[in-house]
Design a protein around this motif. Structure first.
Motif, PDB file in Angstrom:
ATOM      1  N   ALA A  60      31.457 -74.725 123.796  1.00 16.19           N
ATOM      2  CA  ALA A  60      31.556 -75.939 124.743  1.00 16.19           C
ATOM      3  C   ALA A  60      31.665 -75.847 125.971  1.00 16.19           C
ATOM      4  N   TYR A  65      26.286 -76.978 128.500  1.00 14.83           N
ATOM      5  CA  TYR A  65      26.600 -78.151 128.103  1.00 14.83           C
ATOM      6  C   TYR A  65      26.933 -79.322 129.067  1.00 14.83           C
ATOM      7  N   HIS A  67      29.214 -79.820 131.436  1.00 12.39           N
ATOM      8  CA  HIS A  67      30.538 -80.348 131.671  1.00 12.39           C
ATOM      9  C   HIS A  67      31.525 -79.889 132.831  1.00 12.39           C
ATOM     10  N   LEU A  81      31.721 -83.961 123.620  1.00 14.76           N
ATOM     11  CA  LEU A  81      30.280 -83.465 123.135  1.00 14.76           C
ATOM     12  C   LEU A  81      29.724 -84.120 122.246  1.00 14.76           C
ATOM     13  N   ALA A  85      27.099 -82.808 118.321  1.00  7.31           N
ATOM     14  CA  ALA A  85      27.002 -81.449 118.924  1.00  7.31           C
ATOM     15  C   ALA A  85      28.038 -80.609 118.308  1.00  7.31           C
ATOM     16  N   SER A  88      26.271 -79.071 115.524  1.00  6.81           N
ATOM     17  CA  SER A  88      25.125 -78.225 115.883  1.00  6.81           C
ATOM     18  C   SER A  88      26.062 -76.876 116.198  1.00  6.81           C
ATOM     19  N   LEU A  89      27.292 -76.734 116.707  1.00  2.00           N
ATOM     20  CA  LEU A  89      28.024 -75.597 117.215  1.00  2.00           C
ATOM     21  C   LEU A  89      28.419 -74.861 115.687  1.00  2.00           C
ATOM     22  N   PHE A 122      19.433 -74.322 123.604  1.00  2.00           N
ATOM     23  CA  PHE A 122      19.757 -75.024 124.875  1.00  2.00           C
ATOM     24  C   PHE A 122      18.660 -75.658 125.756  1.00  2.00           C
ATOM     25  N   ARG A 125      17.109 -78.686 123.585  1.00  2.00           N
ATOM     26  CA  ARG A 125      18.169 -79.926 123.853  1.00  2.00           C
ATOM     27  C   ARG A 125      17.877 -80.540 125.098  1.00  2.00           C
ATOM     28  N   ARG A 126      17.919 -79.608 126.432  1.00  2.00           N
ATOM     29  CA  ARG A 126      17.492 -80.166 127.555  1.00  2.00           C
ATOM     30  C   ARG A 126      16.277 -80.964 127.760  1.00  2.00           C
ATOM     31  N   GLU A 137      20.406 -83.362 119.188  1.00  3.43           N
ATOM     32  CA  GLU A 137      20.976 -82.162 118.576  1.00  3.43           C
ATOM     33  C   GLU A 137      19.965 -81.519 117.457  1.00  3.43           C
ATOM     34  N   PHE A 140      18.024 -78.888 119.361  1.00  4.53           N
ATOM     35  CA  PHE A 140      19.223 -77.661 119.498  1.00  4.53           C
ATOM     36  C   PHE A 140      18.946 -76.741 118.346  1.00  4.53           C
TER      37      PHE A 140
END
Ligand SMILES: [Fe+2]
Length: 284
Positions: A60, A65, A67, A81, A85, A88-89, A122, A125-126, A137, A140
């Motif tokens: 995270a 991500y 943030h 998140l 998310a 996903s993690l 990543f 996802r972007r 997600e 991802f």
């Protein structure tokens, strides 16, 4: 060449040998899908697993991500998140154990496939956010799992890597074509079957199956295009490619579907280049 063709039964048996999803991870996945779950309840489910908690906080806080402030508690991670998310993690935390291994059949050192998979995840996802492909997600997870089939096929290709590379270079053929020729299955097909065994949705299975040939996708073609372009972008940056990067070019249909030109591809590579730092995705 010391390679034996695999029967469909061999494939089923090899997939059955993969370690099962630990109960603590399955519980987090189900909790994320539960409409009645509150942030506090989900945080409690995550906190039951120490290594998952540590990994969620590390991931995270990875810059990707986006943030600005540091995430220090699981509750904050869940709020910032979102449930999908966190799911996903949790999947990442389980698959890291498989993807972190060295895969001699593909010329990959320990950690290389994990790093490449996280870069693709990543990036996908972007790109999904950019082209408004929901849920992001899903992109991802498809990016994360696209090469998971290599963890099964590596032992079957061990000892033949040099020969496969030589044949692929001689014919200027992609590595996965030689895999399919020699083994009867390529890593993309194996990966799709692993996704099916783990009960992932069919469109995710499809994106893994066609990550090298996205024009073949019919269920949710955009997901396959997003994952393919992301894989090519990370491969072009030279991250954890082993033999698979050989003769791997971007599919023109994918560029068209995403309305990407060469200039946008170059910009995307500039944007994701910071992920190539080898410590970017260190987890326990
Ligand atoms: Fe691949």
């Amino acid at each position: 060449m010391a390679v034996t063709r695999l029967t469909p039964e061999d494939v089923v048996a090899s997939i059955a040998e993969l370690p099962p999803m630990p109960a603590s991870i399955s519980e987090v996945i189900s909790a994320c899908d539960d409409q009645d779950m509150t942030v506090g309840q989900l945080s409690q489910v995550v906190l039951r697993d120490q290594s998952l908690t540590a990994n969620i906080l590390k991931l995270a806080n990875s810059a990707f991500y986006g943030h600005a402030r540091r995430v220090t508690t699981v509750t904050e991670a869940v709020v910032l998140l979102g449930f999908s998310a966190i799911k996903s993690l949790a999947i990442s935390s389980h698959t890291a154990r498989l993807l972190n291994r060295s895969l001699p059949g593909y010329g990959l050192q320990a950690g290389e496939l994990w790093h490449h998979s996280m870069c693709v995840a990543f990036t996908a996802r972007r790109v999904a956010v950019e082209v408004h492909l929901a849920p992001v997600e899903e992109a991802f997870v498809a990016g994360l799992l696209l090469d998971i089939g290599k963890t099964v096929l590596s032992s079957h290709l061990e000892g033949a890597f040099g020969e496969v590379m030589r044949v692929a270079a001689e014919r200027h053929a992609p590595f996965h074509h030689i895999e399919a020729e020699l083994l009867g299955f390529d890593h993309a097909e194996l990966g799709a079957r692993i996704a099916a065994k783990w009960s992932f949705p069919p469109e995710l299975e499809e994106a893994i199956r066609f990550h090298h040939d996205p024009a073949q996708a019919t269920l949710k073609p955009m997901l396959s295009h997003v994952v393919h372009v992301s894989d090519v972008a990370c491969t072009m940056l030279g991250q954890g490619i082993g033999g698979d990067g050989l003769a791997y070019e971007v599919c023109p249909e994918s560029l068209e579907a995403l309305a990407f030109d060469q200039a946008r591809m170059m910009r995307l590579m500039d944007e994701i280049a910071p992920m190539m730092d080898s410590g970017a995705f260190g987890i326990d």
